[in-house]
Design an enzyme around this catalytic site. Structure first.
Site, PDB file in Angstrom:
ATOM      1  N   ARG A  36       6.657   4.904   6.357  1.00  0.00           N
ATOM      2  CA  ARG A  36       5.952   4.568   5.248  1.00  0.00           C
ATOM      3  C   ARG A  36       4.693   5.643   4.942  1.00  0.00           C
ATOM      4  O   ARG A  36       4.227   6.186   6.163  1.00  0.00           O
ATOM      5  CB  ARG A  36       5.361   3.080   5.303  1.00  0.00           C
ATOM      6  CG  ARG A  36       6.347   2.021   4.738  1.00  0.00           C
ATOM      7  CD  ARG A  36       5.746   0.913   4.173  1.00  0.00           C
ATOM      8  NE  ARG A  36       5.233   1.330   2.799  1.00  0.00           N
ATOM      9  CZ  ARG A  36       4.130   0.827   2.131  1.00  0.00           C
ATOM     10  NH1 ARG A  36       3.809  -0.431   2.400  1.00  0.00           N
ATOM     11  NH2 ARG A  36       3.811   1.142   0.874  1.00  0.00           N
ATOM     12  N   ASP A  60       2.434  -3.370   7.589  1.00  0.00           N
ATOM     13  CA  ASP A  60       0.940  -2.726   7.836  1.00  0.00           C
ATOM     14  C   ASP A  60       0.238  -2.988   9.308  1.00  0.00           C
ATOM     15  O   ASP A  60       0.862  -3.893   9.901  1.00  0.00           O
ATOM     16  CB  ASP A  60      -0.187  -3.012   6.979  1.00  0.00           C
ATOM     17  CG  ASP A  60       0.472  -2.366   5.456  1.00  0.00           C
ATOM     18  OD1 ASP A  60       1.055  -1.522   5.451  1.00  0.00           O
ATOM     19  OD2 ASP A  60       0.082  -3.218   4.225  1.00  0.00           O
ATOM     20  N   GLU A 264      -6.418   1.412  -4.296  1.00  0.00           N
ATOM     21  CA  GLU A 264      -6.100   2.881  -3.821  1.00  0.00           C
ATOM     22  C   GLU A 264      -6.240   3.997  -4.899  1.00  0.00           C
ATOM     23  O   GLU A 264      -5.746   3.390  -6.166  1.00  0.00           O
ATOM     24  CB  GLU A 264      -4.729   2.808  -2.932  1.00  0.00           C
ATOM     25  CG  GLU A 264      -4.753   2.168  -1.839  1.00  0.00           C
ATOM     26  CD  GLU A 264      -3.404   1.942  -1.175  1.00  0.00           C
ATOM     27  OE1 GLU A 264      -3.051   2.141  -0.376  1.00  0.00           O
ATOM     28  OE2 GLU A 264      -2.563   1.569  -1.912  1.00  0.00           O
ATOM     29  N   ARG A 280      -4.959   2.249  -8.679  1.00  0.00           N
ATOM     30  CA  ARG A 280      -4.247   1.259  -8.935  1.00  0.00           C
ATOM     31  C   ARG A 280      -5.190  -0.080  -9.363  1.00  0.00           C
ATOM     32  O   ARG A 280      -6.193  -0.197  -8.989  1.00  0.00           O
ATOM     33  CB  ARG A 280      -3.217   0.921  -7.687  1.00  0.00           C
ATOM     34  CG  ARG A 280      -4.227   0.327  -6.476  1.00  0.00           C
ATOM     35  CD  ARG A 280      -3.288   0.305  -5.279  1.00  0.00           C
ATOM     36  NE  ARG A 280      -2.517  -0.999  -5.196  1.00  0.00           N
ATOM     37  CZ  ARG A 280      -1.657  -1.520  -4.340  1.00  0.00           C
ATOM     38  NH1 ARG A 280      -1.394  -0.656  -3.319  1.00  0.00           N
ATOM     39  NH2 ARG A 280      -1.040  -2.547  -4.262  1.00  0.00           N
ATOM     40  N   TYR A 374       4.918   4.423  -2.228  1.00  0.00           N
ATOM     41  CA  TYR A 374       4.036   5.284  -2.749  1.00  0.00           C
ATOM     42  C   TYR A 374       4.538   6.758  -2.798  1.00  0.00           C
ATOM     43  O   TYR A 374       5.728   7.146  -2.199  1.00  0.00           O
ATOM     44  CB  TYR A 374       2.951   5.500  -1.390  1.00  0.00           C
ATOM     45  CG  TYR A 374       2.020   4.253  -1.287  1.00  0.00           C
ATOM     46  CD1 TYR A 374       2.328   3.025  -1.946  1.00  0.00           C
ATOM     47  CD2 TYR A 374       0.855   4.112  -0.259  1.00  0.00           C
ATOM     48  CE1 TYR A 374       1.499   1.770  -1.800  1.00  0.00           C
ATOM     49  CE2 TYR A 374       0.341   3.210  -0.253  1.00  0.00           C
ATOM     50  CZ  TYR A 374       0.398   2.144  -0.811  1.00  0.00           C
ATOM     51  OH  TYR A 374      -0.234   0.861  -0.494  1.00  0.00           O
TER      52      TYR A 374
END
Length: 409
Positions: A36, A60, A264, A280, A374
């Site tokens: 990721r 995460d 972000e 964002r 992303y």
């Protein structure tokens, strides 16, 4: 002039952009089970670096995570095998994620910012600057003088997240900037997202090669910020800011934060040397937030929501298509943006373009018609464009688009 309040026209049926495409990582293949969070750098001469998280799971940190990269020597047409950027310390349980490149061509250096986690992630990390504290989620910058073949690592936790101001912070993945215009030409700039204590304002700081820092000016109370509860019940607000360096990355300084619910963030230098920030929305309201800096990221003018940018709350990327173009050259005002252009879901990976320094934007086409997370876009010279993106922790994909691959070229 950056204008606000444009309601987006109904999205037409966009063409699917096709170029030279490669899957750089696939779940279950290579050194990690999952992949990721993408970063992309053009080192010049056709050499590209693509970096991303290798993850034990799709989750995460604090799930096990390390940084890997792949290299192209022909502008993204073909790619070499996996390289380790920063290896996870499984025995000591130190994890590294969220890569972002800052290329300093004149110094022959490439930096990559990233997060350093141990036992906690962003939602429950404790405030602090001690990277040995397992409850602190810190950040680091790695530097290479040989095109990313070897790296040295050092902490920037103290300057990025002073506990008097910020509970935790992390660098936004993708790419930062080297400014090319105006009195701050040569400055390196890396965007960050921070969870600020509600009511705390700005304050600046500096870190040297050892990672020491000072608070700088006293904090000033911010405007009425949207707040949320931290793990300990205190109130906090998510804001954007940058770290910047005027000495090729020897020392890093923290700029003032901006916005309410800024998460972000991606940044781009405009033709007049100002920086446009595009974030964002932490509240995931279906659009993105913008701000402008006239002093190289030290302070910002918050421009709020810009409804031109339809987005579900995902990380995207800004870039100048012709970064070497000088003011007065129309090409200097051409900007690129990639994101998932849907107000509710992470789907429809769209390349958008501005021809007027970010005042107005139009979608060009879809580089990913389906789901995506992303993305990052970078110019590759001669008008070519490289886009790197991730698909649900399953694949990392790259495409090189030549000018003739773009509608209207």
């Amino acid at each position: 002039m950056i204008r606000l309040g444009h309601a987006p026209s109904p999205t037409p049926e966009l063409p699917v952009l096709t170029g030279a495409s490669t899957v750089l990582a696939r779940a279950g293949e290579g050194p990690w089970p999952r992949y990721r969070i993408v970063a992309l750098a053009d080192l010049g001469g056709g050499e590209l670096l693509a970096a991303f998280d290798g993850r034990e799971t799709g989750q995460d940190v604090p799930d096990p995570t390390g940084l890997v990269q792949r290299r192209s020597l022909d502008g993204g047409l073909t790619w070499e095998g996996f390289e380790t950027l920063r290896e996870a310390d499984r025995a000591g349980r130190h994890w590294y994620c969220d890569p972002s490149f800052v290329v300093d061509e004149p110094a022959g250096r490439v930096h990559v910012f990233h997060t350093h986690a141990k036992d906690r992630g962003v939602w429950d990390a404790a405030a602090g600057t001690d990277d040995a504290d397992r409850d602190v989620m810190g950040s680091a910058v790695s530097t290479s003088t040989d095109g990313g073949r070897t790296w040295t690592h050092r902490s920037v936790t103290a300057v990025a997240a002073p506990p008097a101001l910020i509970r935790t912070a992390f660098p936004t993945s993708g790419t930062g900037l080297r400014l090319r215009q105006g009195p701050r030409a040569g400055r390196l700039v890396q965007p960050y997202a921070g969870w600020f204590h509600a009511g705390e304002g700005t304050g600046t700081g500096t870190t040297d090669g050892e990672g020491t820092a000072d608070r700088g000016s006293p904090a000033r109370s911010g405007s009425a910020a949207r707040s949320e509860s931290a793990a300990d019940g205190s109130s906090e607000v998510v804001r954007s800011f940058v770290l910047w360096s005027d000495d090729h990355g020897e020392t890093w300084h923290r700029g003032e934060p901006v916005g309410e619910g800024m998460d972000e963030t991606t940044i781009v230098e405009l033709s007049d040397g100002r920086i446009l920030l595009n974030s964002r929305d932490h509240a995931r309201g279906g659009h993105r937030r913008i701000a402008l800096s006239s002093d190289g990221g030290e302070t910002w003018e918050d421009r709020g929501i810009d409804e031109q940018f339809v987005d579900p709350g995902n990380n995207g990327q800004l870039a100048r298509r012709f970064p070497e173009a000088q003011p007065g050259d129309p090409r200097a005002q051409e900007l690129l943006f990639t994101n998932s252009r849907d107000p509710f879901a992470r789907r429809l990976g769209t390349l958008s373009r501005s021809l007027d320094d970010g005042a107005t934007w139009e979608p060009v086409g879809l580089f990913e018609p389906g789901n995506l997370d992303y993305s990052v876009v970078q110019p590759l010279g001669g008008g070519a464009i490289g886009i790197l993106w991730e698909v649900e922790a399953r694949e990392i994909r790259f495409t090189r688009l030549e000018p003739e691959d773009l509608p209207g070229e």
